[in-house]
Structures are given as C-alpha cells and as structure tokens.
Design a protein around this motif. Sequence first.
Motif, PDB file in Angstrom:
ATOM      1  N   UNK A   1      19.273  -5.578 -33.962  1.00  0.00           N
ATOM      2  CA  UNK A   1      18.752  -5.058 -35.222  1.00  0.00           C
ATOM      3  C   UNK A   1      19.667  -3.934 -35.689  1.00  0.00           C
ATOM      4  N   UNK A   2      19.851  -3.831 -36.982  1.00  0.00           N
ATOM      5  CA  UNK A   2      20.704  -2.791 -37.545  1.00  0.00           C
ATOM      6  C   UNK A   2      20.049  -2.217 -38.785  1.00  0.00           C
TER       7      UNK A   2
ATOM      8  N   UNK B   1      23.003   0.266 -34.798  1.00  0.00           N
ATOM      9  CA  UNK B   1      22.849  -1.085 -34.290  1.00  0.00           C
ATOM     10  C   UNK B   1      22.208  -0.965 -32.918  1.00  0.00           C
ATOM     11  N   UNK B   2      21.150  -1.729 -32.703  1.00  0.00           N
ATOM     12  CA  UNK B   2      20.427  -1.692 -31.429  1.00  0.00           C
ATOM     13  C   UNK B   2      20.267  -3.108 -30.903  1.00  0.00           C
TER      14      UNK B   2
ATOM     15  N   UNK C   1      29.908  -5.047 -27.545  1.00  0.00           N
ATOM     16  CA  UNK C   1      28.809  -5.926 -27.187  1.00  0.00           C
ATOM     17  C   UNK C   1      27.815  -5.078 -26.403  1.00  0.00           C
ATOM     18  N   UNK C   2      26.691  -4.787 -27.021  1.00  0.00           N
ATOM     19  CA  UNK C   2      25.702  -3.901 -26.409  1.00  0.00           C
ATOM     20  C   UNK C   2      24.833  -4.638 -25.403  1.00  0.00           C
TER      21      UNK C   2
ATOM     22  N   UNK D   1      23.892   2.068 -30.738  1.00  0.00           N
ATOM     23  CA  UNK D   1      24.976   2.934 -31.172  1.00  0.00           C
ATOM     24  C   UNK D   1      24.674   3.380 -32.600  1.00  0.00           C
ATOM     25  N   UNK D   2      24.930   4.657 -32.874  1.00  0.00           N
ATOM     26  CA  UNK D   2      24.763   5.192 -34.221  1.00  0.00           C
ATOM     27  C   UNK D   2      26.135   5.620 -34.711  1.00  0.00           C
ATOM     28  N   UNK D   3      26.474   5.153 -35.905  1.00  0.00           N
ATOM     29  CA  UNK D   3      27.788   5.403 -36.489  1.00  0.00           C
ATOM     30  C   UNK D   3      27.642   6.139 -37.807  1.00  0.00           C
ATOM     31  N   UNK D   4      28.652   6.910 -38.121  1.00  0.00           N
ATOM     32  CA  UNK D   4      28.703   7.624 -39.391  1.00  0.00           C
ATOM     33  C   UNK D   4      29.870   7.095 -40.193  1.00  0.00           C
ATOM     34  N   UNK D   5      29.659   6.918 -41.470  1.00  0.00           N
ATOM     35  CA  UNK D   5      30.726   6.559 -42.393  1.00  0.00           C
ATOM     36  C   UNK D   5      30.864   7.689 -43.403  1.00  0.00           C
TER      37      UNK D   5
END
Length: 168
Positions: free
Chosen positions: A69-70, A85-86, A153-154, A160-164
């Motif tokens: 899920x994202x 993304x989890x 690949x989790x 994971x949390x990402x910043x743009x």
Amino acid sequence: SHTTGRHLDLDFRMAVSLFASAGIETDITKLSPEELDRLRAWTALYRRERGLLHSGRLRHLDLGDPGTVATSVVATDRSRALVREARTETGPRALPVPLRVRGLDRSRRYRLAPVAGLAVPRGLDMVPPEWLVRGHLELTGAVLEDVGARLPLLAPATAIVLELRAID
C-alpha cells in the motif's frame, strides 16, 4: 500493541501512523532507550511535517501489488510531497513495482530521498537501488508520474517514507 494485541515493529507503526492519526499503539514506558530516541525523532518529524500532512492533497496509490500500500501527500503548490510505501504481506512479485507519484508539477525536477526521522528498512533485494545507497535521486515530475522510481523490495510489515522536494 497493548491495546489491540498486534505485534508490529515500532518503525512500521510510526511510518504508517504518520499519515493517519499519529498514534503508535504502544506503552512508551516499556520502550528501550534506543526506541525512545527513535520515537523522539518521529515526533519531531511529525511536528515538522504536520502542515503538509494536514493541508496537502492525499492520494492512495495503486501500485498493482496487493501486498503493498502507498500513500502520498502533495503540497498544494506542488513544491514537495511525502510518500509512504508499506508492505502488508508477501506479494506475488519478485521485483518491487516502481513508485509512481501523481500530482507533482510535471516540468519541475524533484529530489527523492528517505525522510529524516525514520529508519530506512533493510530491503530483501540482493542489491538495493543505487539511489537509495547514494541517499537521493533527482527526476522530473513527469518521470516520477509516468515511469516511477525503483524502491527496495520490502519485507512484510516494513515501510519506507520518502520526501520529494522541488529543486528548480
């Protein structure tokens, strides 16, 4: 969790709750000093990002992988975004689906990087994405939406949390 009986890693709970109620379902008096440090960093992250989280455009992204899920939140001026993304369960794919982010300014360049304040999970990849090892990736909004970025690949129950951030 002392309230639900679930047993999920603290980092996973913090990553997931960042985009929701910001509750981690734990008795913090039972956390180790290291876990308390991670909780403090997460709290600082939430305080730093709550303006974006509460005012940006929220989207649940369909990655085409039923075990993943994202969620993204894009600022109204499209200058930045947060994406989580989890992996909730083992999926049918041996390779991760590229992360495509909608709602960014297609003509701007963005720097994609793990968000400060949360751990980056160890992926199941033999070789992690080069940009993740380097610490960031720069792509246009059009490439991020149309092609996407390779993520690790989790493993199940990791996120994971990402910043743009727009860089031009």
